[in-house]
Design an enzyme around this catalytic site. Structure first.
Site, PDB file in Angstrom:
ATOM      1  N   ASN A   1      33.791  26.275 -13.052  1.00  0.00           N
ATOM      2  CA  ASN A   1      33.776  25.140 -13.984  1.00  0.00           C
ATOM      3  C   ASN A   1      32.387  24.854 -14.572  1.00  0.00           C
ATOM      4  O   ASN A   1      32.283  24.335 -15.677  1.00  0.00           O
ATOM      5  CB  ASN A   1      34.406  23.888 -13.352  1.00  0.00           C
TER       6      ASN A   1
ATOM      7  N   GLU B   1      29.762  21.897  -1.285  1.00  0.00           N
ATOM      8  CA  GLU B   1      30.083  20.952  -2.365  1.00  0.00           C
ATOM      9  C   GLU B   1      31.534  21.204  -2.730  1.00  0.00           C
ATOM     10  O   GLU B   1      31.846  22.186  -3.402  1.00  0.00           O
ATOM     11  CB  GLU B   1      29.172  21.184  -3.576  1.00  0.00           C
TER      12      GLU B   1
ATOM     13  N   CYS C   1      34.556  18.345 -10.408  1.00  0.00           N
ATOM     14  CA  CYS C   1      34.796  17.681  -9.119  1.00  0.00           C
ATOM     15  C   CYS C   1      34.514  16.191  -9.243  1.00  0.00           C
ATOM     16  O   CYS C   1      35.018  15.393  -8.469  1.00  0.00           O
ATOM     17  CB  CYS C   1      33.906  18.308  -8.053  1.00  0.00           C
TER      18      CYS C   1
ATOM     19  N   GLU D   1      22.732  18.434  -2.957  1.00  0.00           N
ATOM     20  CA  GLU D   1      22.025  19.305  -3.897  1.00  0.00           C
ATOM     21  C   GLU D   1      21.247  18.434  -4.862  1.00  0.00           C
ATOM     22  O   GLU D   1      21.731  17.375  -5.276  1.00  0.00           O
ATOM     23  CB  GLU D   1      23.021  20.191  -4.645  1.00  0.00           C
TER      24      GLU D   1
END
Ligand code: NAP
Length: 476
Positions: A150, A249, A283, A457
């Protein structure tokens, strides 16, 4: 496409078995490239190269590493349109979205060029013994990075930049739908001064076996993954065998709450960003929209108007606002979510169909009156569907928002900051957007709680994911 082979030890290779796979343009359904597929022996070659490169790289001064990263940011920034075009061709996202991603992706090199010189430790007196407590951070070891389709650029650079800043070498397994952007980045990193072998890219159709093999090589110490929670769980099992440092993640199921005292125009603008950035294939996408009953009809009408105004089409056309979904499966899953919600009582305000013709398009859709039992309330829609529910009590909406195994991001809209902050604190999410539909920022710690992941992150935390803490107890 210029770069379609494996990138190992600074060289382009066709792969041990000489096998290739097709990459499809989701707007046209045409094959745009045939990409080399890595085998186990290619992974071994990448690991050998990474081992050699990391020794020299980790021994460089933080400033020397920082300057290479800074140069990478400069070069990437100079070539954003080129990279954005590749992102659009392989992922489908519209030009403006792709430019946004390329810019965001480049920023990780700038941010971590600044963080590379700030791996601060500490020195203290042990209270009882009087010994000195010296704490320092050291590069953890070779990192295996696995990224989703994505954000073909940003999900890679969000891992590469902190790993390099920390002194680690990396091997990246990009998603099979979108390997081209990461490959195209490699000549640019070379030009920036990244030594050969430090960053290796292994597209592969033998994903599970290839990654599993690398996670069992004793030279690997970190696995950093962005993708679905189901694959994340598998990787955590594999990582357990060598007790690797995991950064995960994973998926999300973001609630977006609009209180009765919200600025409705700002809430609609925020919802458009949170829902439609990347066509909902994020997400962080607002998956469940909870609107107070007093403002539900005004909010729904304004959101529907904003969604209806979006131009759908091939992302290479600059007048297009939203492109297609990444593949037929993703589009069909979105269509199934809509049918299920409608069968259970939701109303289609606008959209609700896939246009005829080539490409994996689905029209921007607003659903109102979505029941709690609808599948899209439990699972990630990952598409351009805004699913609206209503609420009356603050306490009730907090409980509903938290009622999920995910905990990545939530959004809250209210003009009352005291209430806003109180609600934010009650939400079981790693990130909250308060009167904002966008939280991603290289300078902030991105990540989730519960089954949305482990680790962070970006921010100051991002580089520490690639470092080990060493404590020395000293007397002198
Ligand atoms: P995915 O199916 O989990 O794939 C992600 C990556 O994992 C791809 O490179 C894929 O390779 C690889 N993979 C698949 N099976 C594997 C296995 N058994 N072992 C090792 N690697 C494996 O996810 P996706 O469909 O690409 O991405 C969508 C998901 O990512 C969503 O759930 C979304 O929420 C999540 N996501 C999370 C974040 C975040 O920061 N939290 C950001 C973006 C996306 P192949 O392509 O070769 O199968």
């Amino acid at each position: 496409m210029d770069y379609t082979d494996l990138y190992i030890d600074g060289a382009w290779r066709s792969g041990a078995a000489n096998e290739r796979f097709d990459v499809i343009n989701p707007s046209t359904e045409e094959v745009i490239a045939s990409v080399a597929s890595a085998e186990i022996s290619d992974a071994d070659a990448a690991l050998d190269a990474a081992e050699v490169a990391m020794k020299e790289w980790a021994a460089r001064t933080p400033r020397a590493r920082s300057e290479v990263l800074r140069k990478a940011w400069e070069l990437m920034t100079a070539r954003l349109p080129e990279l954005a075009r590749i992102i659009t061709l392989e992922n489908g996202k519209a030009g403006a979205d792709a430019m946004g991603e390329a810019t965001y992706a480049a920023e990780f090199f700038r941010w971590f060029s600044e963080e590379a010189v700030r791996a601060d430790g500490m020195i203290a007196h042990a209270p009882a013994s009087g010994a000195r407590i010296i704490v320092q951070h050291k590069p953890a070891g070779i990192a295996v990075l696995i990224t989703p389709w994505n954000y073909p650029a940003a999900m890679g650079t969000r891992k590469i930049a902190p790993a390099l800043a920390a002194g680690c070498a990396v091997i990246i397994k990009p998603a099979s739908e979108t390997p081209l952007t990461m490959l195209a980045l490699m000549p640019l990193l070379e030009e920036a001064g990244v030594p050969k072998g430090l960053v290796n890219v292994l597209p592969s159709r033998k994903t599970g076996a290839l990654v599993d093999h690398m996670l069992h090589d004793p030279r690997v110490r970190v696995v950093s993954f962005t993708g679905s929670t189901s694959v994340g769980r598998k990787l955590l099992h594999s990582a357990a065998d060598q007790v690797l440092k995991p950064a995960m993640e994973l998926g999300g199921n973001a609630p977006l709450i609009v209180f009765e005292d919200a600025d409705i125009d700002a809430a609609v603008e925020g919802a458009m960003l949170a829902k439609m950035r990347n066509l909902g294939e994020a997400c962080t996408a607002a998956n469940r929209i909870y609107v107070h009953v007093d403002v539900a009809s005004a909010f729904t009408a304004k959101l529907s108007a904003a969604m209806a105004a979006l131009k759908v089409g091939d992302g290479t056309d600059p007048s297009v606002d939203v492109g297609p979904l990444v593949n037929a499966d993703t589009r069909d899953k979105v269509a199934a979510f809509v049918s299920d919600a409608v069968a259970k009582g939701a109303k289609i305000e606008i959209g609700g169909s896939a246009p005829d013709g080539k490409g994996y398009f689905y029209m921007p859709t607003v659903l109102s009156g979505v029941p709690e039992t609808a599948d899209c309330v439990r699972d990630e829609i990952f598409g351009p569907v805004a699913a609206i529910q209503t609420f009356t009590e603050q306490e009730d909406v907090i409980v509903r928002a938290n009622d999920t195994e995910y905990g990545l991001v939530a959004y809250v809209f209210t003009e009352d900051m005291k209430r806003g902050l109180q609600v934010c604190e009650r939400l079981e999410y790693g990130m909250v957007g308060l009167n904002r539909g966008l939280v991603s920022d290289p300078a902030a710690p991105f990540g989730g709680v519960k089954q949305s992941g482990l680790g962070r992150e970006g921010g100051h935390e991002g580089m520490l994911e690639f470092m080990e803490t060493q404590y020395i107890s000293a007397s002198w």
